[in-house]
Design an enzyme around this catalytic site. Sequence first.
Site, PDB file in Angstrom:
ATOM      1  N   LYS A 138      -2.848  10.608  14.081  1.00  0.00           N
ATOM      2  CA  LYS A 138      -3.238   9.152  13.705  1.00  0.00           C
ATOM      3  C   LYS A 138      -2.479   8.016  14.091  1.00  0.00           C
ATOM      4  O   LYS A 138      -2.788   6.976  14.045  1.00  0.00           O
ATOM      5  CB  LYS A 138      -3.402   9.103  12.165  1.00  0.00           C
ATOM      6  CG  LYS A 138      -4.392   9.820  11.596  1.00  0.00           C
ATOM      7  CD  LYS A 138      -4.512   9.932  10.068  1.00  0.00           C
ATOM      8  CE  LYS A 138      -5.585  10.952   9.553  1.00  0.00           C
ATOM      9  NZ  LYS A 138      -5.127  11.583   8.352  1.00  0.00           N
ATOM     10  N   TYR A 147      -6.031  16.222  -1.329  1.00  0.00           N
ATOM     11  CA  TYR A 147      -7.055  17.266  -2.015  1.00  0.00           C
ATOM     12  C   TYR A 147      -8.271  16.669  -1.974  1.00  0.00           C
ATOM     13  O   TYR A 147      -8.193  15.327  -2.799  1.00  0.00           O
ATOM     14  CB  TYR A 147      -6.388  17.802  -3.368  1.00  0.00           C
ATOM     15  CG  TYR A 147      -7.285  19.017  -3.661  1.00  0.00           C
ATOM     16  CD1 TYR A 147      -6.914  20.277  -3.100  1.00  0.00           C
ATOM     17  CD2 TYR A 147      -8.303  18.968  -4.599  1.00  0.00           C
ATOM     18  CE1 TYR A 147      -7.623  21.480  -3.499  1.00  0.00           C
ATOM     19  CE2 TYR A 147      -8.954  19.968  -4.855  1.00  0.00           C
ATOM     20  CZ  TYR A 147      -8.686  21.239  -4.262  1.00  0.00           C
ATOM     21  OH  TYR A 147      -9.355  22.459  -4.685  1.00  0.00           O
ATOM     22  N   GLN A 148      -9.394  17.027  -1.598  1.00  0.00           N
ATOM     23  CA  GLN A 148      -9.274  18.003  -0.319  1.00  0.00           C
ATOM     24  C   GLN A 148      -8.714  17.551   0.829  1.00  0.00           C
ATOM     25  O   GLN A 148      -8.828  16.546   1.375  1.00  0.00           O
ATOM     26  CB  GLN A 148     -10.856  18.394  -0.402  1.00  0.00           C
ATOM     27  CG  GLN A 148     -11.485  18.945  -1.401  1.00  0.00           C
ATOM     28  CD  GLN A 148     -11.304  20.537  -1.752  1.00  0.00           C
ATOM     29  OE1 GLN A 148     -10.713  21.047  -0.795  1.00  0.00           O
ATOM     30  NE2 GLN A 148     -11.365  20.795  -2.901  1.00  0.00           N
ATOM     31  N   TYR A 208      -6.950  23.698   5.843  1.00  0.00           N
ATOM     32  CA  TYR A 208      -6.405  24.320   4.798  1.00  0.00           C
ATOM     33  C   TYR A 208      -5.263  25.402   5.276  1.00  0.00           C
ATOM     34  O   TYR A 208      -5.157  26.450   5.188  1.00  0.00           O
ATOM     35  CB  TYR A 208      -7.574  25.089   4.186  1.00  0.00           C
ATOM     36  CG  TYR A 208      -8.379  24.514   3.622  1.00  0.00           C
ATOM     37  CD1 TYR A 208      -8.243  23.832   2.104  1.00  0.00           C
ATOM     38  CD2 TYR A 208      -9.686  23.969   4.033  1.00  0.00           C
ATOM     39  CE1 TYR A 208      -9.260  23.127   1.504  1.00  0.00           C
ATOM     40  CE2 TYR A 208     -10.582  23.038   3.235  1.00  0.00           C
ATOM     41  CZ  TYR A 208     -10.173  22.758   2.025  1.00  0.00           C
ATOM     42  OH  TYR A 208     -11.144  21.895   1.418  1.00  0.00           O
ATOM     43  N   HIS A 209      -4.213  24.444   5.583  1.00  0.00           N
ATOM     44  CA  HIS A 209      -2.743  25.259   5.938  1.00  0.00           C
ATOM     45  C   HIS A 209      -1.965  24.008   5.611  1.00  0.00           C
ATOM     46  O   HIS A 209      -1.975  22.948   5.779  1.00  0.00           O
ATOM     47  CB  HIS A 209      -2.586  25.259   7.418  1.00  0.00           C
ATOM     48  CG  HIS A 209      -1.377  26.001   8.017  1.00  0.00           C
ATOM     49  ND1 HIS A 209      -1.242  27.227   8.441  1.00  0.00           N
ATOM     50  CD2 HIS A 209      -0.201  25.410   7.598  1.00  0.00           C
ATOM     51  CE1 HIS A 209       0.162  27.636   8.345  1.00  0.00           C
ATOM     52  NE2 HIS A 209       0.840  26.462   8.338  1.00  0.00           N
ATOM     53  N   PHE A 210      -0.888  24.622   4.390  1.00  0.00           N
ATOM     54  CA  PHE A 210      -0.274  23.477   3.877  1.00  0.00           C
ATOM     55  C   PHE A 210       0.672  22.427   4.896  1.00  0.00           C
ATOM     56  O   PHE A 210       1.359  22.943   5.670  1.00  0.00           O
ATOM     57  CB  PHE A 210       0.636  24.099   2.814  1.00  0.00           C
ATOM     58  CG  PHE A 210       1.486  22.874   1.835  1.00  0.00           C
ATOM     59  CD1 PHE A 210       0.647  22.712   0.936  1.00  0.00           C
ATOM     60  CD2 PHE A 210       2.531  22.775   1.976  1.00  0.00           C
ATOM     61  CE1 PHE A 210       1.161  21.610   0.018  1.00  0.00           C
ATOM     62  CE2 PHE A 210       2.987  21.991   1.097  1.00  0.00           C
ATOM     63  CZ  PHE A 210       2.558  21.143   0.174  1.00  0.00           C
ATOM     64  N   HIS A 211       0.462  21.164   4.529  1.00  0.00           N
ATOM     65  CA  HIS A 211       1.206  20.416   5.386  1.00  0.00           C
ATOM     66  C   HIS A 211       1.333  18.987   4.471  1.00  0.00           C
ATOM     67  O   HIS A 211       0.611  18.729   3.676  1.00  0.00           O
ATOM     68  CB  HIS A 211       0.194  20.050   6.715  1.00  0.00           C
ATOM     69  CG  HIS A 211      -1.015  19.433   6.264  1.00  0.00           C
ATOM     70  ND1 HIS A 211      -2.270  20.485   6.008  1.00  0.00           N
ATOM     71  CD2 HIS A 211      -1.700  18.110   6.125  1.00  0.00           C
ATOM     72  CE1 HIS A 211      -3.281  19.637   5.936  1.00  0.00           C
ATOM     73  NE2 HIS A 211      -3.007  18.548   5.896  1.00  0.00           N
ATOM     74  N   HIS A 269       1.913  14.924   4.674  1.00  0.00           N
ATOM     75  CA  HIS A 269       1.803  13.707   5.467  1.00  0.00           C
ATOM     76  C   HIS A 269       3.042  12.758   5.324  1.00  0.00           C
ATOM     77  O   HIS A 269       3.308  12.572   3.941  1.00  0.00           O
ATOM     78  CB  HIS A 269       0.701  12.697   4.870  1.00  0.00           C
ATOM     79  CG  HIS A 269      -0.742  13.548   5.047  1.00  0.00           C
ATOM     80  ND1 HIS A 269      -1.655  13.166   5.948  1.00  0.00           N
ATOM     81  CD2 HIS A 269      -1.266  14.291   4.342  1.00  0.00           C
ATOM     82  CE1 HIS A 269      -2.694  13.936   5.930  1.00  0.00           C
ATOM     83  NE2 HIS A 269      -2.663  14.756   5.021  1.00  0.00           N
TER      84      HIS A 269
HETATM   85  P1  M7G Z   1      -5.618  16.554   6.179  1.00  0.00           P
HETATM   86  O1  M7G Z   1      -5.315  16.068   4.933  1.00  0.00           O
HETATM   87  O2  M7G Z   1      -5.714  17.983   6.429  1.00  0.00           O
HETATM   88  O3  M7G Z   1      -7.017  15.767   6.792  1.00  0.00           O
HETATM   89  O4  M7G Z   1      -4.538  16.334   7.322  1.00  0.00           O
HETATM   90  P2  M7G Z   1      -7.196  14.346   7.011  1.00  0.00           P
HETATM   91  O5  M7G Z   1      -6.126  13.390   6.882  1.00  0.00           O
HETATM   92  O6  M7G Z   1      -7.668  14.394   8.684  1.00  0.00           O
HETATM   93  O7  M7G Z   1      -8.548  14.137   6.255  1.00  0.00           O
HETATM   94  C1  M7G Z   1      -4.362  16.784   8.616  1.00  0.00           C
HETATM   95  C2  M7G Z   1      -3.605  15.853   9.238  1.00  0.00           C
HETATM   96  O8  M7G Z   1      -3.079  16.457  10.527  1.00  0.00           O
HETATM   97  C3  M7G Z   1      -4.096  14.569   9.658  1.00  0.00           C
HETATM   98  O9  M7G Z   1      -3.493  13.558   9.311  1.00  0.00           O
HETATM   99  C4  M7G Z   1      -4.535  14.724  11.041  1.00  0.00           C
HETATM  100  O10 M7G Z   1      -4.566  13.465  11.753  1.00  0.00           O
HETATM  101  C5  M7G Z   1      -3.616  15.728  11.740  1.00  0.00           C
HETATM  102  N1  M7G Z   1      -4.008  16.276  12.798  1.00  0.00           N
HETATM  103  C6  M7G Z   1      -5.205  16.827  12.888  1.00  0.00           C
HETATM  104  N2  M7G Z   1      -5.373  17.502  14.280  1.00  0.00           N
HETATM  105  C7  M7G Z   1      -6.419  18.428  14.759  1.00  0.00           C
HETATM  106  C8  M7G Z   1      -4.050  17.380  14.764  1.00  0.00           C
HETATM  107  C9  M7G Z   1      -3.343  17.891  16.035  1.00  0.00           C
HETATM  108  O11 M7G Z   1      -3.809  18.393  16.711  1.00  0.00           O
HETATM  109  N3  M7G Z   1      -2.327  17.351  16.121  1.00  0.00           N
HETATM  110  C10 M7G Z   1      -1.496  16.565  15.534  1.00  0.00           C
HETATM  111  N4  M7G Z   1      -0.243  16.083  15.893  1.00  0.00           N
HETATM  112  N5  M7G Z   1      -1.966  16.133  14.275  1.00  0.00           N
HETATM  113  C11 M7G Z   1      -3.158  16.683  14.013  1.00  0.00           C
END
Ligand code: M7G
Length: 342
Positions: free
Chosen positions: A188, A252-253, A257-260, A262
Amino acid sequence: VDFRALIDEFRFSRVLNSNPQTKQISLLGTIKGQDAIVTLEKTHFQFDKVVNNPNSSTLSLHQCESEYSCMNSIQTLKPIANNDIYFWGMSVMKQDLELNPTAKINLIWPATQVHIEKYDKQLCHMVRETPEIYKRIVKPYVDDMVNNGRLQWVQNILYNGAESDRVVFKYFDQESPKDGFVVLPDMKWDGVNMDALYLVAIVHRDDIKSLRDLRPEHQQWLIDMKNKIRSVVPSCYNYLVPADQLRLFIHYQPSYYHFHIHIVNVRHSGLGDGIAVGKAHLIEDVIENLNYMGPEGYMNRTMTYVIGENHHLWKNGLEQELEQQLKDDGIPEPPEITNDFE
Ligand code: M7G
């Protein structure tokens, strides 16, 4: 595959969504006969700023005196009107692909139905997910989302060197490899504007699919990770964003679905629903809540969140559950609305 070549081949079908506040538009189309989603986002302005580096005697210059900083870059200016002490007009500003790009372009190709539904304009609802609803409706969906290849990009980052040149930092301890995690710029972020700084921390362990899987035993792990992020990220960006100006949260949601976690500059509020209540949970609050939840942690909680009508979970259970919940709560149904103009 060449990004530019793909963009040139995009055949437009329809607008999925557009948001004048975030200056984003998402388009659905096809590339080589397969669905593609292009999201265009106007970049934010840059301004001159001299920052005192608290940890050393050096000064950091942030776009200082740059010809691309917001005022310096005004090339042409056409007045619209003025009235008393008020003036307004439109301008063209100097742009540069490296230093002051116009827009950020994201492409998803080939896009799945899940992607299209996520980006498509939709009505949203507040739903209450009880532990029972989680087990019966949500868990099977999560299992499916983990096993259908949607997490390939995460695997690529953790194990296949994808985006490796962009990784901000990695934590890995031979003694406890499962505590490892990687911090890198989120898709993003444009990578330029510090006000919009947006990173994501992706953990190595894969046993935590979402907030729901967090239990008290994970508390120390979360604390350590949070502290490492707050210590290291500022130093990676020349202390332009100090530790206490990072907002750390989880969704959430989530979409994946792999913990990360922001990691976002607190100044940045232009993210639409991603930062709103009903979706974002501060990591500090999550850590604190684990003190009061019993050994099952978040598994025993009722979670309330916003869900769009396109979401698989809405169409496959949550809509019905919500109807029942409103009934149980004694909330009256809205009256039939008739349209007098028809
Ligand atoms: P989320 O809370 O699962 O989804 O966060 P959402 O915020 O998109 O609703 C996943 C985070 O990973 C988001 O902030 C995405 O912008 C980021 N993201 C997704 N993808 C597929 C990628 C990627 O390929 N590379 C990077 N660097 N970030 C990604």
